[in-house]
Design a protein around this motif. Structure first.
Motif, PDB file in Angstrom:
ATOM      1  N   SER A 114      18.468  -4.599 -35.923  1.00 20.85           N
ATOM      2  CA  SER A 114      19.368  -4.366 -37.052  1.00 20.85           C
ATOM      3  C   SER A 114      18.838  -3.201 -37.885  1.00 20.85           C
ATOM      4  CB  SER A 114      19.448  -5.621 -37.918  1.00 20.85           C
ATOM      5  OG  SER A 114      18.199  -5.856 -38.557  1.00 20.85           O
ATOM      6  N   GLN A 115      19.665  -2.711 -38.780  1.00 17.44           N
ATOM      7  CA  GLN A 115      19.234  -1.630 -39.670  1.00 17.44           C
ATOM      8  C   GLN A 115      18.050  -2.076 -40.519  1.00 17.44           C
ATOM      9  OE1 GLN A 115      20.197   1.667 -39.980  1.00 17.44           O
ATOM     10  NE2 GLN A 115      21.113   1.168 -38.013  1.00 17.44           N
ATOM     11  N   ARG A 116      18.065  -3.346 -40.928  1.00 16.93           N
ATOM     12  CA  ARG A 116      16.955  -3.867 -41.738  1.00 16.93           C
ATOM     13  C   ARG A 116      15.659  -3.873 -40.927  1.00 16.93           C
ATOM     14  NH1 ARG A 116      15.452  -9.325 -44.524  1.00 16.93           N
ATOM     15  NH2 ARG A 116      14.335  -8.453 -46.292  1.00 16.93           N
ATOM     16  N   GLN A 117      15.721  -4.322 -39.678  1.00 17.47           N
ATOM     17  CA  GLN A 117      14.532  -4.308 -38.821  1.00 17.47           C
ATOM     18  C   GLN A 117      13.989  -2.891 -38.678  1.00 17.47           C
ATOM     19  OE1 GLN A 117      16.596  -6.839 -35.667  1.00 17.47           O
ATOM     20  NE2 GLN A 117      14.449  -7.011 -35.098  1.00 17.47           N
ATOM     21  N   LEU A 118      14.876  -1.948 -38.435  1.00 14.60           N
ATOM     22  CA  LEU A 118      14.444  -0.549 -38.276  1.00 14.60           C
ATOM     23  C   LEU A 118      13.818  -0.015 -39.560  1.00 14.60           C
ATOM     24  CD1 LEU A 118      17.499   0.845 -36.292  1.00 14.60           C
ATOM     25  CD2 LEU A 118      15.207   0.394 -35.393  1.00 14.60           C
ATOM     26  N   VAL A 125      12.445  -1.742 -42.138  1.00 16.72           N
ATOM     27  CA  VAL A 125      11.176  -2.412 -42.423  1.00 16.72           C
ATOM     28  C   VAL A 125      10.094  -1.921 -41.461  1.00 16.72           C
ATOM     29  CG1 VAL A 125       9.976  -4.649 -42.374  1.00 16.72           C
ATOM     30  CG2 VAL A 125      12.199  -4.446 -43.502  1.00 16.72           C
ATOM     31  N   GLY A 126      10.443  -1.762 -40.188  1.00 15.67           N
ATOM     32  CA  GLY A 126       9.491  -1.254 -39.208  1.00 15.67           C
ATOM     33  C   GLY A 126       8.974   0.126 -39.582  1.00 15.67           C
ATOM     34  N   GLU A 127       9.855   0.985 -40.049  1.00 15.34           N
ATOM     35  CA  GLU A 127       9.450   2.338 -40.433  1.00 15.34           C
ATOM     36  C   GLU A 127       8.578   2.324 -41.687  1.00 15.34           C
ATOM     37  OE1 GLU A 127       8.903   6.426 -40.436  1.00 15.34           O
ATOM     38  OE2 GLU A 127       9.447   5.026 -38.856  1.00 15.34           O
ATOM     39  N   VAL A 128       8.883   1.472 -42.644  1.00  9.83           N
ATOM     40  CA  VAL A 128       8.051   1.367 -43.852  1.00  9.83           C
ATOM     41  C   VAL A 128       6.660   0.860 -43.489  1.00  9.83           C
ATOM     42  CG1 VAL A 128       7.790   0.108 -46.028  1.00  9.83           C
ATOM     43  CG2 VAL A 128       9.992   1.093 -45.433  1.00  9.83           C
ATOM     44  N   ILE A 129       6.594  -0.118 -42.610  1.00 11.78           N
ATOM     45  CA  ILE A 129       5.297  -0.638 -42.159  1.00 11.78           C
ATOM     46  C   ILE A 129       4.543   0.441 -41.396  1.00 11.78           C
ATOM     47  CG2 ILE A 129       4.165  -2.303 -40.630  1.00 11.78           C
ATOM     48  CD1 ILE A 129       6.397  -4.292 -41.430  1.00 11.78           C
ATOM     49  N   ARG A 130       5.242   1.191 -40.541  1.00 16.26           N
ATOM     50  CA  ARG A 130       4.595   2.258 -39.766  1.00 16.26           C
ATOM     51  C   ARG A 130       3.958   3.285 -40.691  1.00 16.26           C
ATOM     52  NH1 ARG A 130       4.702   7.190 -38.337  1.00 16.26           N
ATOM     53  NH2 ARG A 130       6.540   7.677 -39.548  1.00 16.26           N
ATOM     54  N   ARG A 131       4.713   3.728 -41.692  1.00 20.42           N
ATOM     55  CA  ARG A 131       4.180   4.725 -42.624  1.00 20.42           C
ATOM     56  C   ARG A 131       2.991   4.181 -43.405  1.00 20.42           C
ATOM     57  NH1 ARG A 131       8.882   5.975 -45.869  1.00 20.42           N
ATOM     58  NH2 ARG A 131      10.412   5.745 -44.252  1.00 20.42           N
ATOM     59  N   SER A 132       3.105   2.943 -43.868  1.00 15.66           N
ATOM     60  CA  SER A 132       2.016   2.329 -44.640  1.00 15.66           C
ATOM     61  C   SER A 132       0.766   2.150 -43.790  1.00 15.66           C
ATOM     62  CB  SER A 132       2.456   0.965 -45.185  1.00 15.66           C
ATOM     63  OG  SER A 132       3.550   1.105 -46.034  1.00 15.66           O
ATOM     64  N   GLU A 177       5.239   3.768 -33.488  1.00 19.02           N
ATOM     65  CA  GLU A 177       6.424   2.979 -33.825  1.00 19.02           C
ATOM     66  C   GLU A 177       5.969   1.579 -34.222  1.00 19.02           C
ATOM     67  OE1 GLU A 177      10.661   1.703 -31.744  1.00 19.02           O
ATOM     68  OE2 GLU A 177       9.033   2.429 -30.487  1.00 19.02           O
ATOM     69  N   VAL A 178       6.743   0.938 -35.075  1.00 22.20           N
ATOM     70  CA  VAL A 178       6.536  -0.468 -35.401  1.00 22.20           C
ATOM     71  C   VAL A 178       7.879  -1.157 -35.235  1.00 22.20           C
ATOM     72  CG1 VAL A 178       5.948  -2.156 -37.196  1.00 22.20           C
ATOM     73  CG2 VAL A 178       4.634  -0.038 -37.002  1.00 22.20           C
ATOM     74  N   THR A 179       7.904  -2.186 -34.396  1.00 21.75           N
ATOM     75  CA  THR A 179       9.120  -2.976 -34.226  1.00 21.75           C
ATOM     76  C   THR A 179       8.893  -4.328 -34.877  1.00 21.75           C
ATOM     77  OG1 THR A 179       8.378  -3.821 -32.086  1.00 21.75           O
ATOM     78  CG2 THR A 179       9.758  -1.847 -32.061  1.00 21.75           C
ATOM     79  N   ALA A 185       5.446  -8.126 -36.651  1.00 23.92           N
ATOM     80  CA  ALA A 185       5.580  -6.672 -36.539  1.00 23.92           C
ATOM     81  C   ALA A 185       4.613  -6.197 -35.462  1.00 23.92           C
ATOM     82  CB  ALA A 185       5.261  -5.993 -37.871  1.00 23.92           C
ATOM     83  N   THR A 186       5.146  -5.519 -34.466  1.00 26.80           N
ATOM     84  CA  THR A 186       4.318  -4.984 -33.384  1.00 26.80           C
ATOM     85  C   THR A 186       4.167  -3.482 -33.584  1.00 26.80           C
ATOM     86  OG1 THR A 186       5.166  -6.683 -31.893  1.00 26.80           O
ATOM     87  CG2 THR A 186       4.057  -4.799 -30.888  1.00 26.80           C
TER      88      THR A 186
END
Length: 139
Positions: free
Chosen positions: A13-17, A19-26, A50-52, A60-61
């Motif tokens: 979902s857009q939310r998963q994408l 959140v994954g991107e925010v976690i990746r950057r952090s 990438e973070v999924t 979060a992987t």
């Protein structure tokens, strides 16, 4: 049929994408700064490709690769050893109600990209994908 990194459904979902991107950057920022209290981990340059996240955002992987690709297994062990500290730091930065359980896997994207380039450079493949220059252009 090959499975993707996500679930077998219609995709993330857009939310998963988001959140994954925010976690990746952090996570990238924490690793780049060397904020972890493990000198072995701080010596490494790690790319977070990438973070999924799972649909419920509880897992979060992170797909990671050490600079140069050497010592991949050691890098995964170091990240797993510091997982708790990484999760706490990510939790503070991201601000979600629940911090996802972090998991780490090797990012094999670059290996697949190299293999794709190798395949496209083969004569029989190039012959099939390049325009035919022997025939004259049609009017």
């Amino acid at each position: 049929m090959a499975k993707n990194k996500f679930n077998d459904g219609p995709g993330p979902s857009q939310r998963q994408l988001r959140v994954g991107e925010v976690i990746r950057r952090s996570l990238s920022e924490v690793l780049a700064r060397g904020d972890i209290h493990d000198p072995e981990l701080n010596r490494l340059s790690i790319t977070v490709g990438e973070v999924t996240t799972s649909p419920d955002l509880r897992i979060a992987t992170a797909y990671v690769l050490p600079l140069g690709g050497n010592g991949s297994e050691d890098t995964l062990k170091l990240l797993a050893r510091n997982k708790g500290e990484l999760q706490r730091m990510i939790g503070k930065k991201v601000g979600l109600k629940y911090t996802p359980d972090l998991r780490f896997q090797l990012d094999e994207t670059f290996d697949r990209l190299d293999e794709t380039r190798r395949l496209f450079s083969q004569d029989n493949v190039r012959r099939d994908i390049e325009p035919d220059t022997d025939t004259p252009d049609e009017p």
